[in-house]
Scaffold this active site. Structure first.
Site, PDB file in Angstrom:
ATOM      1  N   LYS A  85       0.863  -0.397   9.942  1.00  0.00           N
ATOM      2  CA  LYS A  85       0.126   0.847  10.195  1.00  0.00           C
ATOM      3  C   LYS A  85      -1.076   0.537  11.084  1.00  0.00           C
ATOM      4  O   LYS A  85      -1.969  -0.229  10.707  1.00  0.00           O
ATOM      5  CB  LYS A  85      -0.362   1.450   8.873  1.00  0.00           C
ATOM      6  CG  LYS A  85       0.765   2.073   8.043  1.00  0.00           C
ATOM      7  CD  LYS A  85       0.250   2.588   6.720  1.00  0.00           C
ATOM      8  CE  LYS A  85      -0.604   3.829   6.854  1.00  0.00           C
ATOM      9  NZ  LYS A  85      -1.113   4.270   5.519  1.00  0.00           N
TER      10      LYS A  85
HETATM   11  O1  LIG Z   1      -3.125   6.633   4.509  1.00  0.00           O
HETATM   12  C1  LIG Z   1      -3.469   7.829   4.476  1.00  0.00           C
HETATM   13  C2  LIG Z   1      -3.373   8.586   3.244  1.00  0.00           C
HETATM   14  O2  LIG Z   1      -2.049   8.971   3.017  1.00  0.00           O
HETATM   15  C3  LIG Z   1      -4.333   9.720   3.205  1.00  0.00           C
HETATM   16  O3  LIG Z   1      -4.153  10.404   2.008  1.00  0.00           O
HETATM   17  P1  LIG Z   1      -5.409  11.090   1.283  1.00  0.00           P
HETATM   18  O4  LIG Z   1      -6.012  12.066   2.237  1.00  0.00           O
HETATM   19  O5  LIG Z   1      -4.814  11.752   0.075  1.00  0.00           O
HETATM   20  O6  LIG Z   1      -6.378   9.985   0.941  1.00  0.00           O
END
Ligand SMILES: O=C[C@H](O)COP(=O)(O)O
Length: 224
Positions: A85
C-alpha cells in the site's frame, strides 16, 4: 466484489473467515499499532492463516526511494504476492511507477479524489483505495467518488480495480456492491452489519415456535 477484512487482530480475522466468504486482509499503520506487538510477528500470523488470500501492507516512508525499500522488505518478510500500500502523494506516484515496473503488486491508498486515482492507475497500481467515510466527513460523497473512479477505469480500459475502504455503515457497502466495484475492505463491526437483520430473527422465531407447538420444545427436523 472481493470482500476483504480491514483489521490485524488474528482472533477477529479467524472469526470473520469462519462466517464470511473472505478474500484477504488489509491493514494500515494505525490498525497494526492497535495490536501492540512487533508488526511482522502480527503480519506473519495473518499471512499463514489466510494462505493464498490477499494481504495488503502499507509503507511509512514519505520519499519514493524509502517507500520502494520498504516494499522490498515487506515482500521479503511476507512473500512476493503481498500488495504494497503506497499513499497516493507525488512521491507515492513515483514509487508506484518504480514498483509496478518491477512487477510488484501495488495498492494506491489514501485516495480522496478522482485525479489521485487516475494518476495511480496510470502509474501501474493494481488497486486504488478511496476512503469512503473520510470523504463523506469532508462534506463530499465517498460512494459517488468511488463509483466515478470505477467508471473512469472502465472508460479508459485500465485493469486497475477500486478497493473501497473506510466504511461506517452497511448502506455504503451495498451501494458499491450494486455498482460492481472490484473490492471492499471492511472492519469486523461493519461486516456484521451486512448480515444483522432483526426482521430475519423475528421470522425465524415464529417458524420455531410454530414448529415447537406440534413437535415439542427444542425439537428440529433431526428429532421430531
Ligand atoms: O487504510 C485505510 C482505512 O481503511 C481507513 O479506514 P477508517 O477511516 O475507518 O480508519
Amino acid at each position: 466484489m472481493k470482500l476483504i477484512i480491514d483489521n490485524a487482530n488474528i482472533d477477529d480475522i479467524r472469526s470473520m473467515y469462519e462466517y464470511f466468504p473472505m478474500d484477504g486482509v488489509t491493514c494500515n499503520p494505525t490498525i497494526l499499532a492497535k495490536e501492540k506487538r512487533p508488526p511482522y510477528e502480527v503480519l506473519k500470523e495473518i499471512r499463514d492463516f489466510i494462505e493464498e488470500g490477499e494481504l495488503h501492507v502499507q509503507v511509512l516512508n514519505d520519499k519514493a526511494e524509502g517507500m520502494v525499500e520498504e516494499a522490498y522488505k515487506i515482500r521479503k518478510e511476507l512473500g512476493d504476492d503481498t500488495y504494497i500500500k503506497i499513499p497516493t502523494t507525488k512521491e507515492g506516484l513515483k514509487a508506484i511507477r518504480i514498483l509496478a515496473a518491477a512487477g510488484i503488486h501495488v495498492t494506491a491508498t489514501a485516495i480522496y479524489t478522482q485525479m489521485q486515482a487516475f494518476l495511480a492507475a496510470k502509474s501501474g497500481a493494481l488497486y486504488v483505495a478511496p476512503y469512503i467515510n473520510r470523504i463523506d466527513n469532508l462534506g463530499s460523497d465517498g460512494v459517488r467518488t468511488a463509483k466515478e473512479i470505477h467508471d473512469m477505469f472502465r472508460n479508459y480500459g485500465f485493469k486497475t480495480e477500486v478497493l473501497a475502504a473506510s466504511f461506517k455503515n452497511s448502506r455504503q457497502v451495498i451501494t458499491l456492491c450494486e455498482y460492481g466495484i472490484g473490492a471492499t475492505t471492511i472492519s469486523p463491526d461493519v461486516l456484521d452489519l451486512l448480515i444483522k437483520n432483526d426482521s430475519v430473527t423475528a421470522a425465524l422465531n415464529v417458524f420455531r415456535s410454530d414448529f415447537e407447538r406440534v413437535c415439542g420444545k427444542g425439537k428440529t427436523m433431526l428429532d421430531c
